[in-house]
Scaffold this motif. Structure first.
Motif, short mmCIF file in Angstrom:
data_model
loop_
_atom_site.label_atom_id
_atom_site.label_comp_id
_atom_site.label_asym_id
_atom_site.label_seq_id
_atom_site.Cartn_x
_atom_site.Cartn_y
_atom_site.Cartn_z
N GLU A 60 0.84 -1.19 0.00
CA GLU A 60 0.00 0.00 0.00
C GLU A 60 0.89 1.25 0.00
N ASP A 61 0.25 2.41 0.06
CA ASP A 61 1.01 3.67 -0.01
C ASP A 61 2.03 3.77 1.12
N ALA A 88 6.16 4.20 0.80
CA ALA A 88 6.93 5.25 1.46
C ALA A 88 8.07 4.65 2.27
N LYS A 89 7.80 3.54 2.97
CA LYS A 89 8.85 2.88 3.74
C LYS A 89 9.95 2.34 2.83
N PHE A 90 9.54 1.82 1.68
CA PHE A 90 10.52 1.30 0.72
C PHE A 90 11.46 2.40 0.25
#
Length: 466
Positions: free
Chosen positions: A278-279, A283-285
């Motif tokens: 998910e979004d 972002a964590k990636f």
């Protein structure tokens, strides 16, 4: 637009006159000429108010507009308008104004040439500037600080209000200039406007005594209104008029090129077999990539997941061609001199003169306006004279010098000397050079007329000594 007749209709009541001054200032600030002057001054300083107000807009799924906070939005302004104004003023007035009578310059004040340059610059920027003959020198006003009051019948400038404020939280100062004198006003924050100094004549006569000190015993005014407008052409239009869109196009095109390069430097990632992310996971990636610069196979535990970076090559050739085209168009529209056209190789005098043709055509019109302005100042000062100008241009010195020397037999020594000094940029050295030549000639004649006495040497022999 308020006129001189509107001022006359107010009468002598100070309260009504102060209301008129405030109304005149407010209407002036709301006029198209004033707004153009404000924007043109920003263009002159290297800012572009048009692209500064430009914002990228994106629309959501519901059709609502939002400011684009994600893509690059550099705003790069060119200084072309400032170059054009400085070039035109320097070309005509860079060598100062010349008068037939040498004493004229002394009567006009030490800073006359500097003030004329300022007046010309302000006139090209805003379309008009104003010169106030202040007893023994010229003061120059911008359109942004002066409200002209023209006569409805003949269009002559018959009165005006100069206003200024050093800061937003400081008092508003205003001076009403009329044919029979001027009055100073002040308006402090939260207060009504009041008279700071009563109306005074333009020319004050003073006398001093030991008992009473210095006092004003009389005053007089000029035969006409002592403020002369310097208009840029008959319509008093800014040099930016009609060319503003082209300047904006150049600045916008340059900004977009930098934006494309900026966005092209961003790497985007293609994640395969990561449909469960998910979004927040995306972002964590990206955070992990930025901090560790490591990507593990099997992203978020998905079997066979891969991450592949990609870049976008920013378009360049087409944008560069458009920028070059716009620059050429600006030189054509502004009739400016392009120094790059004569910088390559040893250009002949004919080729250089041809490059100056567009600028000459434009400056011819501006010279007529400057001459009319200066004649108005001379009339107020009671001086009978006419101005002339020496234009500053690039020349082929060797070719120009050869041309002058070839015709030396047809001119006198003074003309040849002045031409050669002008070609070499030393025109102001003529008087000193003539003094040195006269001194050398006088010394030579004295030596020819009264040659130095030569002492005879007597040979002394041994016999004579004995």
């Amino acid at each position: 637009m308020l006129t001189y007749q509107d001022l006359l209709a107010v009468g002598k009541d100070e309260k009504a006159r102060m209301d008129f001054i405030q109304q005149a200032i407010n209407e002036h600030k709301g006029s198209e000429a004033y707004k153009m002057a404000v924007d043109a001054e920003l263009y002159f300083k290297g800012e572009n108010p048009t692209i500064n107000r430009y914002e990228k807009i994106i629309y959501d799924m519901q059709g609502h507009a939002h400011r684009d906070m994600y893509t690059a939005n550099h705003k790069i302004a060119s200084s072309f308008f400032g170059l054009d104004v400085r070039q035109e003023v320097s070309y005509l007035l860079g060598n100062g104004v010349t008068f037939q009578n040498d004493a004229t310059k002394d009567k006009l004040g030490k800073k006359f040439d500097l003030e004329i340059v300022r007046a010309g610059k302000y006139a090209l920027i805003a379309g008009v500037s104003f010169g106030f003959w202040n007893l023994d020198h010229v003061d120059v006003f911008k359109l942004r600080e002066f409200v002209p009051l023209y006569d409805e019948e003949n269009g002559a400038l018959m009165a005006g209000v100069r206003f200024w404020r050093v800061a937003d939280d400081k008092p508003l100062r205003a001076t009403l200039y009329e044919v029979d004198g001027y009055t100073d006003y002040i308006q402090r924050s939260g207060e009504d406007m009041t008279v700071k100094k009563e109306k005074r004549s333009y020319i004050l006569h003073l006398r001093s005594t030991e008992a009473d000190g210095t006092e004003i015993y009389d005053g007089e005014n000029y035969p006409s209104f002592p403020i002369v407008p310097l208009k840029n052409g008959e319509d008093a239009l800014s040099e930016l008029t009609g060319k503003r869109n082209t300047v904006d196009a150049l600045d916008l095109c340059t900004s977009n090129m930098v934006n494309n390069v900026d966005e092209g430097n961003l790497i985007y990632w293609v994640l395969t077999n990561c449909g469960g992310m998910e979004d927040m996971d995306d972002a964590k990636f990206l955070d992990k990539v930025r901090t560790t610069h490591i990507v593990h196979a099997g992203v978020e535990g998905d079997e066979g997941a891969t991450a592949e970076p990609h870049t976008i090559e920013a378009p360049f050739s087409g944008t560069e061609a458009t920028i070059d085209m716009l620059k050429c168009k600006l030189y054509e529209d502004f009739q400016a001199f392009d120094s790059s056209a004569v910088s390559a190789g040893n250009q002949t005098a004919t080729a250089i003169a041809a490059s100056y043709t567009p600028l000459d055509l434009k400056v011819d019109d501006f010279e007529a306006s400057v001459t009319e302005f200066i004649l108005g100042i001379l009339a107020l000062a009671g001086i009978d004279d006419e101005p002339s100008y020496t234009r500053s241009r690039i020349i082929n010195r060797a070719e120009e010098t050869q041309t002058v020397l070839m015709g030396a037999e047809y001119y006198d020594d003074e003309y040849i000397t002045k031409k050669l000094l002008t070609i070499n940029g030393d025109a102001d050295q003529y008087d000193a050079l003539m003094e040195r030549k006269v001194a050398e000639e006088t010394e030579r004649l004295e030596e020819e007329t009264f040659p130095p006495e030569v002492e005879e040497e007597t040979e002394v022999t041994e016999d004579a000594e004995a």
